[in-house]
Structures are given as C-alpha cells and as structure tokens.
Design a protein around this motif. Structure first.
Motif, PDB file in Angstrom:
ATOM      1  N   ALA A   1       6.513  -0.164   1.166  1.00 39.34           N
ATOM      2  CA  ALA A   1       7.656   1.074   1.275  1.00 39.34           C
ATOM      3  C   ALA A   1       8.441   2.087   0.673  1.00 39.34           C
ATOM      4  N   TRP A   2       7.553   2.798   0.379  1.00 44.12           N
ATOM      5  CA  TRP A   2       8.357   4.307  -0.466  1.00 44.12           C
ATOM      6  C   TRP A   2      10.132   4.133   0.498  1.00 44.12           C
ATOM      7  N   ARG A   3       9.812   4.360   2.134  1.00 41.66           N
ATOM      8  CA  ARG A   3      10.637   5.005   2.947  1.00 41.66           C
ATOM      9  C   ARG A   3      10.983   4.032   3.674  1.00 41.66           C
ATOM     10  N   LYS A   4      11.704   2.409   3.633  1.00 41.37           N
ATOM     11  CA  LYS A   4      11.273   1.898   5.262  1.00 41.37           C
ATOM     12  C   LYS A   4      11.611   3.005   6.120  1.00 41.37           C
ATOM     13  N   GLY A   5      10.334   2.181   6.977  1.00 47.91           N
ATOM     14  CA  GLY A   5      10.849   2.971   7.808  1.00 47.91           C
ATOM     15  C   GLY A   5      10.360   4.361   8.462  1.00 47.91           C
ATOM     16  N   ARG A   6       9.554   4.908   7.158  1.00 46.74           N
ATOM     17  CA  ARG A   6       9.559   6.399   7.622  1.00 46.74           C
ATOM     18  C   ARG A   6       8.040   6.213   6.275  1.00 46.74           C
ATOM     19  N   THR A   7       7.760   5.987   5.353  1.00 44.76           N
ATOM     20  CA  THR A   7       6.706   5.956   4.198  1.00 44.76           C
ATOM     21  C   THR A   7       6.291   5.299   3.776  1.00 44.76           C
ATOM     22  N   TYR A   8       4.429   4.567   3.444  1.00 46.48           N
ATOM     23  CA  TYR A   8       4.305   3.236   3.112  1.00 46.48           C
ATOM     24  C   TYR A   8       3.220   3.637   2.508  1.00 46.48           C
TER      25      TYR A   8
ATOM     26  N   ASP B   1      -0.850   6.156   0.165  1.00 50.26           N
ATOM     27  CA  ASP B   1      -0.379   6.484   0.732  1.00 50.26           C
ATOM     28  C   ASP B   1      -1.083   4.859   1.985  1.00 50.26           C
TER      29      ASP B   1
END
Length: 325
Positions: free
Chosen positions: A119-126, A144
């Motif tokens: 996760a780059w940002r959990k729940g948003r970007t992986y 990505d």
C-alpha cells in the motif's frame, strides 16, 4: 607516481588474536611518503599493509574475521561473552558494527518468486512487491498493480520456475504473459483463506442444525447418566432391573441425539459407546432386547431365519441378484 622520499613515521596500535591466554597488541610503525609530483592534490601518502590490517582499523584482519564469525553464530550479546574467552573482550555494539560493515554475499538468481500488493496509501493506492522466497529478499517495488507492468518485469528475468501469488486476476494474467512456462501456486495465507471461505459456504446453510447439536451436547454434559455412587453395589434382585432401566435411558438418548442430526461417530464419541451399539439403537424401531435375553428363554435367532426357505428356493430357480432378493 612512485616516490622513495620518506616524509615521516607514525605508530599504529593494533589488537590481534590472543596467544596462550594473553592479549596481543601490535605497535606498528608506518612510513609516510611525499609525492614529488607538484600537481598532486594530496602530497603525503601512508604505506598500506592490506594483508595484515585494513586502513584506519584498530584490529588485524584475522581478528576481525574471527569476531565476524562469532557474531554470526552466537549473536551480539552471547558473542560478547564468548569473545572474552577467545580474544580480548568485545562489546555488543562493536560486534554489530562488524556485522554491518561486512560485505553482503552476492545474491543468486531466485527460482521461487512471490507477487503481492503493498500500500502506498491503504485503501486508496497499491503497488506490487516482488520477493525472492528462498531468502526472503525484496527484488523490486512496482508503482502499481497493472498486469502489463508486472509482465514486463517478468520478461526481464525469465529464469523463474515457481510464482507464488494471490488470487487476483491481474497477477494471474501477468504471470501467464511474463513467464508462461513457470508454475503458479497460491501462497500460505490465501490457501488458508480459501479453506476458511469453503468451510463457511459448507456450514452456513446448516447453522440451525449445528446450534441444536451444540445445545443438546450442553444438556448431555450438564445432565449425565444416573450412576450408582462409588462403593455402592446393587443387590442381585435389583441389578437386572437397574441395568435395563439404564440401557433404556441410553437408548432414548441415542435416538434423541440422532434425530437432531448428529452422526453415529459423533454420538459414540460423546456418549462413550461403540459405533456398533449406536448403529443398533438407531436402526431399531423399538427398544431392542438385550443379548442376554436368549439365556432367559426368549426367542433366539436372526430376523432373516423365517425367510431362508423362500430365499433358497428363489436362488435355486436362478435369481442370483442380491438386491432383488
């Protein structure tokens, strides 16, 4: 350029391996040389003795190698205590510095590679993390989870035999496109997740039956069969009657538990009976007579005995199908 002009000398004090239980320290005199090339940015140079000691080190090379092996095998704390017996005492922080300063071994070509999201940002970007599973080493981090990027990375490193991945479609597509000859397997976490979801799908439609079984089991545990107190021996006159009463109660309990949906094996395990006894109680439409009834003048024999003449006659005629008979 080569120079033979000695500028000065200085003394280096080096720790070495112990000898006969005594600590050894070198006092090494090192020469400095002046470079005669006027355009040289560094005019003075000290001679190096690389086989004996590294530049600016306070321990000989062989002592450093020994401490490195001690730290690898015993760790910093235990290695510090062990070093007082083999060499002069060494602190835990020194052993850790030696471990960190040692060059890492050249990594080999991994054959088993794991793909998963991070996760780059959990729940948003992986993104995608690629790990060599033999030595748990991170090989690369992709920005990505797009299958074409993962497949492109796979094509750069074609010598992979096993790919461990999760159940997502992009990773399956990327593994197939990038390494079509590699074996794809599921990792341990997703195997357990698959098992959990399968068990939920199997047992969720039977929640009411399972609750009934648990409730009946609690009732049986709270109200066990009535037994005679320890040390009490019934008389010969009351013993047969008490035995029949207990067997009849046990038969009723077996029938009641079986009606709730519990299997024969589970009933036998819970009530302390054999599977044969449970099966006989379930199949009987009425309370079965005890085997000892034969010795008390009751009718003996098997249920099939009255039909044997008819069956023998049919068999002699030519009907050998057991199901039809």
């Amino acid at each position: 350029m080569v120079s033979h002009r000695v500028h000065s000398r200085y003394t280096r004090r080096l720790h070495d391996l112990a000898w006969a239980g005594a600590a050894v320290r070198w006092q090494l005199q090192v020469r400095r040389f002046r470079c005669q090339y006027l355009a040289c940015s560094q005019q003075l140079f000290a001679e190096r003795l690389l086989e004996l000691v590294a530049p600016a080190a306070r321990r000989t090379t062989r002592l450093t190698k020994l401490l490195h092996q001690i730290a690898l095998m015993a760790g910093a704390t235990a290695g510090s205590r062990l070093s007082t017996l083999l060499v002069s005492g060494t602190s835990t922080s020194t052993l850790l510095r030696i471990l960190r300063a040692a060059p890492l071994p050249a990594p080999g070509t991994p054959q088993v590679v794991g793909l998963d999201e991070w996760a780059w940002r959990k729940g948003r970007t992986y993104g995608t993390i690629i790990v060599a599973l033999e030595d748990h080493r991170v090989l690369d981090l992709l920005p990505d989870c797009r299958s074409e990027h993962v497949a492109a990375w796979r094509r750069r490193y074609p010598r992979r035999t096993v790919i461990s991945r999760d159940r997502s479609g992009p990773f399956a597509t990327a593994a197939t496109q990038g390494a079509p000859h590699a074996t794809q397997v599921a990792d341990r976490f997703h195997l357990l997740k698959n098992l959990t979801e399968t068990l939920l799908r199997v047992f969720e439609p039977h929640c009411s039956e399972l609750n009934n079984v648990r409730r009946i089991g609690d009732q049986l545990t709270a109200a066990p069969l009535t037994e005679a107190p320890p040390g009490h021996r019934p008389s010969a006159a009351t013993q047969p009657s008490a035995g029949r009463t207990q067997r009849h109660l046990r038969y009723q309990q077996v029938r009641h538990v079986y009606a709730s949906g519990m299997t024969h094996t589970r009933i036998a395990h819970q009530m302390g009976l054999s599977c044969k006894t449970v099966r006989r109680g379930v199949r009987a439409t009425a309370y079965p007579a005890h085997p000892g009834a034969k010795r008390r003048g009751r009718p003996s024999g098997r249920p099939l005995d009255p039909c044997k003449p008819y069956l023998l006659k049919r068999f002699q005629v030519g009907c050998h199908n057991a199901r039809r008979l």
